[in-house]
Design an enzyme around this catalytic site. Structure first.
Site, short mmCIF file in Angstrom:
data_model
loop_
_atom_site.label_atom_id
_atom_site.label_comp_id
_atom_site.label_asym_id
_atom_site.label_seq_id
_atom_site.Cartn_x
_atom_site.Cartn_y
_atom_site.Cartn_z
CG ASP A 116 -1.74 -1.16 1.45
OD1 ASP A 116 -1.22 -2.20 1.90
OD2 ASP A 116 -2.93 -1.08 1.15
CG PHE A 166 -5.59 -9.99 3.89
CD1 PHE A 166 -5.69 -8.60 3.86
CD2 PHE A 166 -5.57 -10.63 5.12
CE1 PHE A 166 -5.77 -7.87 5.05
CE2 PHE A 166 -5.64 -9.91 6.31
CZ PHE A 166 -5.76 -8.52 6.26
CG ASN A 167 -6.92 -6.35 0.21
OD1 ASN A 167 -6.47 -6.23 1.35
ND2 ASN A 167 -6.31 -5.89 -0.85
CD GLN A 182 4.72 -11.65 0.37
OE1 GLN A 182 4.36 -12.77 0.01
NE2 GLN A 182 3.89 -10.66 0.58
O1 RIB Z 1 -3.68 -10.11 -0.50
C1 RIB Z 1 -2.85 -8.99 -0.70
C2 RIB Z 1 -3.50 -7.76 -0.16
O2 RIB Z 1 -3.69 -7.88 1.24
C3 RIB Z 1 -2.63 -6.50 -0.33
O3 RIB Z 1 -3.45 -5.39 -0.46
C4 RIB Z 1 -1.89 -6.43 0.97
O4 RIB Z 1 -1.49 -5.09 1.29
C5 RIB Z 1 -2.94 -6.89 1.92
O5 RIB Z 1 -3.78 -5.77 2.21
CA CA Z 2 -3.21 -3.52 1.08
#
Ligand code: RIB
Ligand code: CA
Length: 310
Positions: A16, A165-166, A227
């Site tokens: 971000d 995730f988001n 990662q």
């Molecule tokens: O899955 C990746 C996303 O989830 C990215 O936006 C990372 O910053 C986290 O928010």
């Molecule tokens: Ca993000």
């Protein structure tokens, strides 16, 4: 050339942070504000992180804090990737920059309602702020030029086999946005996993030799290390900047207009973005889904943005 007006809603978060850096400096973009949401870390931490990035690079853009938890489900974070602060790695000067008083959701409503319908909303975290704004004032839907979001995957997720995730962090908010009728462009894991920030990329950017490239290198130092620890990759996928690169040069992505939905009903597949890439369901397409990325062009765009800083 008319600048594209954007609001960046994010959860800094290392990737971000790079998205903020790019959006703030490129001459084709007019970054109206950064709005912050809980996601990678708590709202308190993601807010501080957004302010620190803006302060470090003299980015003169208002920062608004939004929702501290998802619309319905329990909050989740990604400390395994982004660390205890949410932006582990860089060391920032004492923070003097302050948040705006107004809540980010109210800001989104006020700014969009006052606009000529020419603002693009970019989300790179859970969609809680945007989802709440749409529910509080549905009229904003007709005022949004486009939503470009990092999230989802038509292949595998990164939290569960099904979900990214988001989206899973607030699938209900994603459902509100996905069913709103707003123009949607999805930058999912399918393409972000093709822009891995390998050590040679970090070296290339660090050679630029300005404060933005130093911050990039410090950010990636932690991001790539985590990662590797979590996924075993030599380079971290630079997810969020794909949205900004797309706005700068749409040819960086190949997108397909398909019908996409988010699963909020099942258990194992909760939060999955079901993108009908082959049109099996014969449903009306409602989103442009990125199915490929020109990685070389992407890194050139990232580099060109970093070079624009003094
Ligand atoms: O899955 C990746 C996303 O989830 C990215 O936006 C990372 O910053 C986290 O928010
Ligand atoms: Ca993000």
């Amino acid at each position: 050339m008319d600048k594209r007006k954007i609001i960046l809603d994010c959860d800094p978060g290392h990737d971000d942070a790079v998205a903020i850096m790019m959006a703030a400096v490129h001459p084709s973009l007019d970054l109206r504000a950064v709005t912050v949401v809980a996601g990678n870390q708590t709202l308190e931490k993601t807010s501080i992180n957004a302010l620190n990035v803006c302060q470090a690079l003299d980015i003169d853009v208002p920062v608004y804090a939004g929702c501290g938890r998802p619309m319905i489900r329990e909050k989740m974070t990604a400390a395994d990737i982004h660390g205890a602060t949410g932006l582990d790695g860089p060391v920032f000067a004492p923070l003097t920059r302050k948040l705006e008083e107004k809540h980010a959701v109210q800001f989104l409503i006020d700014e969009l309602m006052a606009s000529d319908g020419d603002i693009t909303v970019v989300t790179t975290g859970p969609m809680t702020n945007l989802g709440m704004a749409m529910r509080m004032e549905p009229k904003i839907i007709g005022k949004i030029k486009e939503v470009v979001f990092m999230g989802g995957a038509y292949t595998n997720g990164n939290v569960t086999p099904a979900a990214e995730f988001n989206i899973i962090a607030d699938a209900d908010a994603a459902y509100v946005v996905f069913t709103s009728g707003v123009k949607l462009t999805m930058c999912g894991l399918d393409i972000t996993r093709k822009v891995l920030c390998y050590p040679q990329i970090v070296e290339r950017m660090e050679k630029i030799g300005n404060r933005a490239s130093k911050l990039f290198a410090d950010l990636m130092g932690h991001f790539c290390k985590s990662q590797k620890e979590v996924f075993g990759w030599e380079g971290g996928p630079l997810h969020d900047p794909t949205t900004i690169a797309y706005l700068i040069d749409p040819s960086v992505l190949t997108v397909k207009h398909v019908h996409g939905e988010v699963d909020i009903r099942s258990t194992e597949s909760y939060g999955r973005t079901n993108c009908d890439m082959f049109g099996y369901q014969k449903k009306e397409p409602n989103m442009y889904v990125a199915e490929n990325v020109d990685a070389e062009k992407f890194w050139d765009i990232v580099e060109s943005c970093l070079k624009m800083y003094s």
